[in-house]
Scaffold this motif. Structure first.
Motif, PDB file in Angstrom:
ATOM      1  N   GLY A  49       0.777  -1.236   0.000  1.00  0.00           N
ATOM      2  CA  GLY A  49       0.000   0.000   0.000  1.00  0.00           C
ATOM      3  C   GLY A  49       0.804   1.278   0.000  1.00  0.00           C
ATOM      4  N   SER A  50       2.106   1.176   0.190  1.00  0.00           N
ATOM      5  CA  SER A  50       2.946   2.366   0.233  1.00  0.00           C
ATOM      6  C   SER A  50       4.400   1.945   0.031  1.00  0.00           C
ATOM      7  N   LYS A  51       5.256   2.919  -0.147  1.00  0.00           N
ATOM      8  CA  LYS A  51       6.683   2.620  -0.277  1.00  0.00           C
ATOM      9  C   LYS A  51       7.203   2.028   1.031  1.00  0.00           C
ATOM     10  N   ALA A  52       6.664   2.489   2.151  1.00  0.00           N
ATOM     11  CA  ALA A  52       7.075   1.937   3.452  1.00  0.00           C
ATOM     12  C   ALA A  52       6.752   0.452   3.535  1.00  0.00           C
ATOM     13  N   GLU A  53       5.602   0.049   3.001  1.00  0.00           N
ATOM     14  CA  GLU A  53       5.252  -1.374   2.999  1.00  0.00           C
ATOM     15  C   GLU A  53       6.143  -2.167   2.058  1.00  0.00           C
ATOM     16  N   LEU A  54       6.535  -1.553   0.960  1.00  0.00           N
ATOM     17  CA  LEU A  54       7.455  -2.202   0.022  1.00  0.00           C
ATOM     18  C   LEU A  54       8.822  -2.402   0.690  1.00  0.00           C
ATOM     19  N   ILE A  55       9.278  -1.404   1.411  1.00  0.00           N
ATOM     20  CA  ILE A  55      10.538  -1.518   2.158  1.00  0.00           C
ATOM     21  C   ILE A  55      10.425  -2.636   3.185  1.00  0.00           C
ATOM     22  N   ARG A  56       9.334  -2.651   3.919  1.00  0.00           N
ATOM     23  CA  ARG A  56       9.121  -3.699   4.926  1.00  0.00           C
ATOM     24  C   ARG A  56       9.125  -5.086   4.267  1.00  0.00           C
ATOM     25  N   GLY A  57       8.475  -5.201   3.121  1.00  0.00           N
ATOM     26  CA  GLY A  57       8.447  -6.469   2.401  1.00  0.00           C
ATOM     27  C   GLY A  57       9.845  -6.905   1.964  1.00  0.00           C
ATOM     28  N   SER A  58      10.639  -5.959   1.505  1.00  0.00           N
ATOM     29  CA  SER A  58      12.008  -6.260   1.086  1.00  0.00           C
ATOM     30  C   SER A  58      12.852  -6.730   2.271  1.00  0.00           C
ATOM     31  N   LEU A  59      12.700  -6.071   3.395  1.00  0.00           N
ATOM     32  CA  LEU A  59      13.479  -6.440   4.582  1.00  0.00           C
ATOM     33  C   LEU A  59      13.004  -7.769   5.176  1.00  0.00           C
ATOM     34  N   GLU A  60      11.705  -8.034   5.085  1.00  0.00           N
ATOM     35  CA  GLU A  60      11.196  -9.336   5.548  1.00  0.00           C
ATOM     36  C   GLU A  60      11.739 -10.460   4.677  1.00  0.00           C
ATOM     37  N   ARG A  61      11.824 -10.201   3.379  1.00  0.00           N
ATOM     38  CA  ARG A  61      12.383 -11.220   2.486  1.00  0.00           C
ATOM     39  C   ARG A  61      13.854 -11.453   2.813  1.00  0.00           C
ATOM     40  N   LEU A  62      14.600 -10.391   3.113  1.00  0.00           N
ATOM     41  CA  LEU A  62      15.998 -10.552   3.516  1.00  0.00           C
ATOM     42  C   LEU A  62      16.079 -11.455   4.742  1.00  0.00           C
ATOM     43  N   GLU A  63      15.229 -11.217   5.708  1.00  0.00           N
ATOM     44  CA  GLU A  63      15.228 -12.029   6.930  1.00  0.00           C
ATOM     45  C   GLU A  63      15.010 -13.516   6.606  1.00  0.00           C
ATOM     46  N   LEU A  64      14.079 -13.803   5.705  1.00  0.00           N
ATOM     47  CA  LEU A  64      13.811 -15.189   5.309  1.00  0.00           C
ATOM     48  C   LEU A  64      15.007 -15.799   4.579  1.00  0.00           C
ATOM     49  N   LEU A  65      15.613 -15.034   3.694  1.00  0.00           N
ATOM     50  CA  LEU A  65      16.769 -15.535   2.949  1.00  0.00           C
ATOM     51  C   LEU A  65      17.962 -15.792   3.863  1.00  0.00           C
ATOM     52  N   VAL A  66      18.148 -14.948   4.853  1.00  0.00           N
ATOM     53  CA  VAL A  66      19.239 -15.145   5.808  1.00  0.00           C
ATOM     54  C   VAL A  66      18.971 -16.391   6.650  1.00  0.00           C
ATOM     55  N   ALA A  67      17.733 -16.590   7.073  1.00  0.00           N
ATOM     56  CA  ALA A  67      17.398 -17.794   7.841  1.00  0.00           C
ATOM     57  C   ALA A  67      17.687 -19.050   7.017  1.00  0.00           C
ATOM     58  N   GLU A  68      17.349 -19.017   5.725  1.00  0.00           N
ATOM     59  CA  GLU A  68      17.663 -20.148   4.837  1.00  0.00           C
ATOM     60  C   GLU A  68      19.170 -20.338   4.724  1.00  0.00           C
ATOM     61  N   ASP A  69      19.901 -19.233   4.616  1.00  0.00           N
ATOM     62  CA  ASP A  69      21.357 -19.303   4.491  1.00  0.00           C
ATOM     63  C   ASP A  69      21.986 -19.909   5.742  1.00  0.00           C
ATOM     64  N   VAL A  70      21.502 -19.504   6.903  1.00  0.00           N
ATOM     65  CA  VAL A  70      22.014 -20.054   8.163  1.00  0.00           C
ATOM     66  C   VAL A  70      21.744 -21.561   8.230  1.00  0.00           C
ATOM     67  N   GLU A  71      20.581 -21.990   7.781  1.00  0.00           N
ATOM     68  CA  GLU A  71      20.277 -23.427   7.772  1.00  0.00           C
ATOM     69  C   GLU A  71      21.211 -24.179   6.826  1.00  0.00           C
ATOM     70  N   GLU A  72      21.518 -23.573   5.671  1.00  0.00           N
ATOM     71  CA  GLU A  72      22.475 -24.184   4.740  1.00  0.00           C
ATOM     72  C   GLU A  72      23.862 -24.267   5.379  1.00  0.00           C
ATOM     73  N   MET A  73      24.242 -23.219   6.107  1.00  0.00           N
ATOM     74  CA  MET A  73      25.530 -23.238   6.798  1.00  0.00           C
ATOM     75  C   MET A  73      25.573 -24.414   7.774  1.00  0.00           C
ATOM     76  N   LYS A  74      24.528 -24.537   8.581  1.00  0.00           N
ATOM     77  CA  LYS A  74      24.476 -25.598   9.587  1.00  0.00           C
ATOM     78  C   LYS A  74      24.495 -26.978   8.936  1.00  0.00           C
ATOM     79  N   ALA A  75      23.847 -27.100   7.786  1.00  0.00           N
ATOM     80  CA  ALA A  75      23.805 -28.387   7.082  1.00  0.00           C
ATOM     81  C   ALA A  75      25.189 -28.789   6.572  1.00  0.00           C
ATOM     82  N   ALA A  76      26.108 -27.843   6.483  1.00  0.00           N
ATOM     83  CA  ALA A  76      27.465 -28.145   6.016  1.00  0.00           C
ATOM     84  C   ALA A  76      28.279 -28.863   7.093  1.00  0.00           C
TER      85      ALA A  76
END
Length: 173
Positions: A49-76
């Motif tokens: 609904g706004s640029k602020a929501e778009l920013i929030r969406g981008s940062l939430e996606r970063l959080e999800l991608l980092v969580a996936e990355d940490v899981e990949e690290m642990k799987a190593a």
């Protein structure tokens, strides 16, 4: 035919992240994001609904991608620190694009600064838990930062990772 809402949201977030990288926050307008994503402005506003929501969406996606990355690290497993270094110089991935976008946003957005801080803490904590040595974990993280910086600015050396691996082997890692 109904469109997939999550696919449209991803297209919008991808467009936003690309525009941030190319033109900074001033160039990542709602109109530009909609045009880049091939979505009407009304379609964009339906999802964000706004640029602020778009920013929030981008940062939430970063959080999800980092969580996936940490899981990949642990799987190593025992190679966790090597995996971290081997993937530190990857460019063009969803995580890379998300990090660049957050970096652009962090120039003027405290939430983006906090998201980047949280990202670094997640990687550090994972390295520290694995290595059991905060100084060594920080050193590995800083080496990864340097490799990422060099790769993103075209300064990378083909044998940089091999040098790092030889040093780690000398240290018994």
């Amino acid at each position: 035919m109904a469109r997939n809402p999550s696919e449209t949201k991803e297209k919008l977030l991808n467009a936003f992240d690309e525009l941030l990288d190319e033109h900074g926050t001033a160039g990542a307008t709602l109109d530009a994001v909609a045009a880049r994503a091939g979505v009407s402005k009304g379609g964009l506003l339906y999802h964000f609904g706004s640029k602020a929501e778009l920013i929030r969406g981008s940062l939430e996606r970063l959080e999800l991608l980092v969580a996936e990355d940490v899981e990949e690290m642990k799987a190593a497993g025992e190679r966790l620190h090597y995996h971290y270094l081997e993937t530190s110089a990857e460019v063009g991935t969803a995580l890379d694009r998300s990090l660049i976008a957050a970096g652009c946003l962090a120039l003027e957005n405290d939430d983006a600064k906090a998201a980047l801080r949280t990202t670094r803490e997640a990687w550090f904590n994972t390295l520290n838990d694995h290595l059991g040595d905060a100084d060594l974990a920080m050193t590995i993280q800083l080496i990864g930062d340097g490799m990422y910086f060099n790769q993103n600015f075209g300064l990378s050396q083909d044998d940089a990772l091999a040098h790092v691996k030889r040093i780690l082997k000398r240290l018994g890692l």
